[in-house]
Structure formats: C-alpha cells, structure tokens
Design an enzyme around this catalytic site. Structure first.
Site, PDB file in Angstrom:
ATOM      1  N   CYS A  33       0.829  -1.213   0.000  1.00 52.42           N
ATOM      2  CA  CYS A  33       0.000   0.000   0.000  1.00 52.42           C
ATOM      3  C   CYS A  33       0.858   1.256   0.000  1.00 52.42           C
ATOM      4  O   CYS A  33       0.330   2.357  -0.134  1.00 52.42           O
ATOM      5  CB  CYS A  33      -0.906   0.004   1.224  1.00 52.42           C
ATOM      6  SG  CYS A  33       0.032  -0.092   2.755  1.00 52.42           S
ATOM      7  N   CYS A 103      -1.265  -4.789   7.445  1.00 55.25           N
ATOM      8  CA  CYS A 103      -1.043  -3.541   8.181  1.00 55.25           C
ATOM      9  C   CYS A 103      -0.407  -3.826   9.542  1.00 55.25           C
ATOM     10  O   CYS A 103       0.415  -3.052  10.022  1.00 55.25           O
ATOM     11  CB  CYS A 103      -2.353  -2.796   8.383  1.00 55.25           C
ATOM     12  SG  CYS A 103      -3.344  -2.701   6.889  1.00 55.25           S
TER      13      CYS A 103
END
Ligand code: FES
Length: 145
Positions: A33, A103
């Site tokens: 990302c 994440c």
C-alpha cells in the site's frame, strides 16, 4: 467490521510522536500500500524498554496495531519484546479483517527494525531477531494465518 478495541486504538492512539536521541529507531514500508511506519525506542541499561513512540503514514488499522504494539512492548525487556508479534497484537485487538493483516505486519517489522538498530549500536544479540527486510510482503506470503 472492526472490533471495539481496534476502533478505540484508532480513535485514541497511544504513544504517537517521536523520541529525541532514541536508543533504537526503525522505519519500514509496506510495498502493498506504500504506507510507512517509524518506531522509536528508549531502552535503559537493563535492556528494558522505558519508552516507545511511533509515527505512521498509514491506514487506520496500521495506527491501531502500532498503538497496541507500543503498549505491549513498553516496560518489557528487548528479549520479551520479541514475543510481540503481529499475531499477538491482533489477538490483543480481538482480531482484524483479513485484508488488513498486512497492516499489522508493519508494526511488528518496525519494532524489529528499531530493536536491530539498538542491538547494532550496542553490540548485543537479541535471540531470534533478524536484520530488517526492505520488503515485508515476502514474509506475509509465507506466513500462515
Ligand atoms: Fe497500508 Fe494498512 S493499508 S498499512
């Protein structure tokens, strides 16, 4: 979609900021990302993590996992901090949606990178600690969730 604990740590993140003259600092990026995480550690002469701060250019899940991860490593020895894996952090948050698991790796990798920096500067060995990788995606693909 997100647990109450995730929302709490996202809305009220703990230990955001930076430390001057940290004992160890680690910065990692998530190739998936493009988000970035930096962890600062203040470690005393007994190898206990006295203080920890983080800064991130990351999503809400990255904020929540880093907040929880910093809470979990604070007051621990550098060796004990190795047990604060992304799985341990996710458990402490009562889970994350599968698409957000990458994440949580950002927090773990940044802590490891900061511990590595500390170990290098002080000439010590932390069992199980490996040099930081540039690409954390590889590890994610190998891991079994
Ligand atoms: Fe990048 Fe969560 S989407 S860290």
């Amino acid at each position: 979609m997100y647990t109450e604990k995730v929302m709490d740590h996202f809305e009220h993140p703990r230990n955001v900021g930076e430390l001057e003259n940290p004992s160890g600092m680690g910065t990692v990026g998530n190739p998936k990302c493009g988000d970035i995480m930096r962890i600062y550690l203040d470690i005393d002469e007994n190898q206990v993590i006295r203080d920890v701060k983080f800064k991130t250019f990351g999503c809400g899940a990255a904020v929540a996992t880093s907040s929880m991860a910093t809470e979990l490593v604070k007051g621990k020895t550098v060796q004990e901090a190795m047990a604060v894996t992304n799985k341990a952090v996710m458990e402490a948050l009562d889970g994350l949606p599968p698409v957000k698991v990458h994440c949580s790796l950002l927090a773990e990798e940044a802590i490891h990178a900061a511990l590595w920096d500390y170990a290098q500067k002080n000439g010590i060995t932390i069992e199980g600690l490996e040099p930081p990788k540039d690409n954390i995606e590889e590890e994610e693909d190998e891991e079994d969730y």
